[in-house]
Design a protein around this motif. Structure first.
Motif, short mmCIF file in Angstrom:
data_model
loop_
_atom_site.label_atom_id
_atom_site.label_comp_id
_atom_site.label_asym_id
_atom_site.label_seq_id
_atom_site.Cartn_x
_atom_site.Cartn_y
_atom_site.Cartn_z
N PRO A 131 0.83 -1.21 0.00
CA PRO A 131 0.00 0.00 0.00
C PRO A 131 0.87 1.25 0.00
O PRO A 131 1.89 1.30 0.68
CB PRO A 131 -0.79 -0.11 1.32
N LYS A 132 0.44 2.25 -0.75
CA LYS A 132 1.18 3.53 -0.79
C LYS A 132 0.59 4.47 0.25
O LYS A 132 0.08 5.55 -0.06
CB LYS A 132 1.11 4.13 -2.19
N GLY A 133 0.65 4.05 1.51
CA GLY A 133 0.16 4.89 2.59
C GLY A 133 0.36 4.22 3.93
O GLY A 133 0.52 2.99 3.99
N THR A 191 11.92 3.15 -5.10
CA THR A 191 11.10 4.37 -5.09
C THR A 191 10.52 4.62 -3.70
O THR A 191 10.41 5.77 -3.26
CB THR A 191 9.96 4.31 -6.14
N ASP A 192 10.14 3.55 -3.01
CA ASP A 192 9.57 3.72 -1.66
C ASP A 192 10.61 4.33 -0.72
O ASP A 192 10.33 5.28 0.02
CB ASP A 192 9.09 2.37 -1.12
N LEU A 193 11.83 3.77 -0.74
CA LEU A 193 12.88 4.31 0.14
C LEU A 193 13.20 5.75 -0.24
O LEU A 193 13.35 6.62 0.63
CB LEU A 193 14.14 3.43 0.06
N GLY A 195 11.22 7.95 -1.72
CA GLY A 195 10.10 8.82 -1.36
C GLY A 195 10.11 9.14 0.13
O GLY A 195 9.99 10.31 0.52
N GLU A 196 10.26 8.11 0.96
CA GLU A 196 10.18 8.37 2.41
C GLU A 196 11.40 9.15 2.91
O GLU A 196 11.28 9.95 3.84
CB GLU A 196 9.96 7.06 3.19
N GLN A 197 12.56 8.94 2.29
CA GLN A 197 13.75 9.64 2.77
C GLN A 197 13.81 11.09 2.28
O GLN A 197 14.15 12.00 3.03
CB GLN A 197 15.02 8.90 2.30
#
Ligand SMILES: NC(=O)C1=CN([C@@H]2O[C@H](COP(=O)(O)OP(=O)(O)OC[C@H]3O[C@@H](n4cnc5c(N)ncnc54)[C@H](OP(=O)(O)O)[C@@H]3O)[C@@H](O)[C@H]2O)C=CC1
Ligand SMILES: CC[C@](O)(C(C)=O)C(=O)O
Ligand SMILES: [Mg+2]
Ligand SMILES: [Mg+2]
Length: 337
Positions: A131-133, A191-193, A195-197
């Motif tokens: 999930p993107k959230g 991309t997840d890492l 985005g969050e960083q």
């Protein structure tokens, strides 16, 4: 490059309803997946160690809680939603000995597969539903009849059915109401890492704290600084969420829009973009993953020091006071949505 996006009409819920699912971990994502799977008619059990503080929360919801090994043994689809740094040992001690032909091993984030910390045998499907959230909002949106977009990926597919299974799972937690995009473990992880960083957590927190510091160090009231750089940020981001940056610019004053267009690039300078590129390279070449695994193995000394410094930042004291006066803002995070 175009992506494939799937919605509820593309998913067959009966596929996941025909499986025995073990959700390993009952934290932010674990509780959201487990409760929404159950509400979608799926046979779910939770895997948590004896003595885990999450056990009581799952049991309060009427979920059946077993040890991770028992849950993995009983299930034919195992979703690992324990912390990324714990997944390798949970996999080798509790899951791997309980895998059989036809089982599926699922992840909510690709970290352990992308960095080869877990190497599953060839006879099991390996897929991801990410999930993107944040998990608490994944559950809240599901309960409200909405959904958080999800990414799905397939790493191994001996059954030939792994993608349909992942899509069915994503639909059962509400993801296909919003859109499910097919990707790879590598693309999701990197991309997840990033985005969050760089943007969602690291970039946004540093931007807010720095703006608060600049205003208060110049003598402005902390309460005004808080409303200006943190509270109002949600209202501005809500407009971006609803209609993109263009809708936000339409709604703010011309003065704000001119300031945005001319001053924004002075804050986020080409050097900041270079810093983001360096962060992306550290993700791609494994530097970040090695650092984080080593930090965890050392007992997280630097992580704790930085967490404590963040909690002591003056914006937290000001925010706690102001949020306490706005009952609709200070909404507790719960595991029941
Ligand atoms: N947080 C989020 O919103 C998102 C997370 N993800 C991914 O989801 C996964 C889970 O993250 P998150 O939900 O944040 O995790 P949390 O830290 O919120 O929860 C972890 C859960 O795992 C349990 N746990 C700890 N050790 C074990 C063990 N040995 N065996 C079984 N369970 C254990 C914890 O129990 P206890 O209470 O005892 O500590 C807790 O219930 C990660 O891969 C993460 O990257 C993906 C998208 C968003
Ligand atoms: C933005 C942080 C996240 O990637 C998420 C909620 O999607 C996470 O790892 O928690
Ligand atoms: Mg994420
Ligand atoms: Mg993440």
């Amino acid at each position: 490059m175009s992506v494939e996006i799937f919605y509820d009409d593309d998913a067959d819920l009966s596929i996941i309803q025909g499986r025995k699912v073990a959700v390993i971990g009952y934290g932010s994502q674990g509780h959201a997946h487990a409760l929404s799977l159950r509400d979608s008619g799926v046979d779910v059990r939770i895997g948590l160690p004896e003595g885990s503080k999450s056990r009581a929360k799952a049991e309060e919801e009427g979920l059946r809680v077993l040890t991770p090994a028992e849950a993995a043994g009983e299930a034919d689809l195992i979703m690992i939603l324990a912390p990324d740094t714990k997944q390798r040992s949970i996999y080798s001690e509790d899951i791997e000995p309980n895998l059989s032909d036809g089982d599926a091993l699922f992840f909510g984030h690709g970290f352990n597969i992308r960095y080869e910390l877990i190497k599953p045998p060839a006879n099991v499907d390996v897929a991801m539903v990410a999930p993107k959230g944040p998990g608490h909002l994944v559950r809240r949106q599901f309960v409200d009849g909405k959904g958080v977009p999800c990414l799905i990926a397939v790493e191994q597919d001996p059954s030939g059915n792994a993608q349909a299974l992942a899509l069915s799972y994503a639909a059962a937690i509400g993801g296909a109401r919003a859109g499910v995009i097919k990707t790879t473990f590598t693309e999701e992880t990197e991309t997840d890492l990033f985005g969050e960083q760089s943007v969602l957590c690291g970039g946004a927190s540093a931007l807010v704290q720095t703006g608060f510091e600049v205003l208060t160090e110049a003598g402005y009231a902390p309460e005004i600084a808080y409303f200006e750089v943190l509270h109002e940020l949600k209202l501005i981001v809500d407009l971006m969420y609803e209609g993109g940056i263009a809708r936000m610019r339409y709604s703010v004053s011309d003065t704000a829009e001119y300031g945005d267009l001319t001053r924004g690039p002075r804050v986020i300078t080409p050097e900041v973009k270079e810093n983001m590129r360096a962060i992306l390279r550290e993700i791609q070449d494994g530097t970040f993953a090695r650092e984080w695994v080593a930090e965890d193995e050392a007992g997280r000394p630097n992580f704790r020091k930085l967490q404590e410094a963040g909690e002591r930042h003056p914006i937290e004291e000001t925010g706690a006071k102001l949020r306490g006066l706005m009952s609709w803002v200070d909404r507790p995070i719960t595991e029941t949505a």
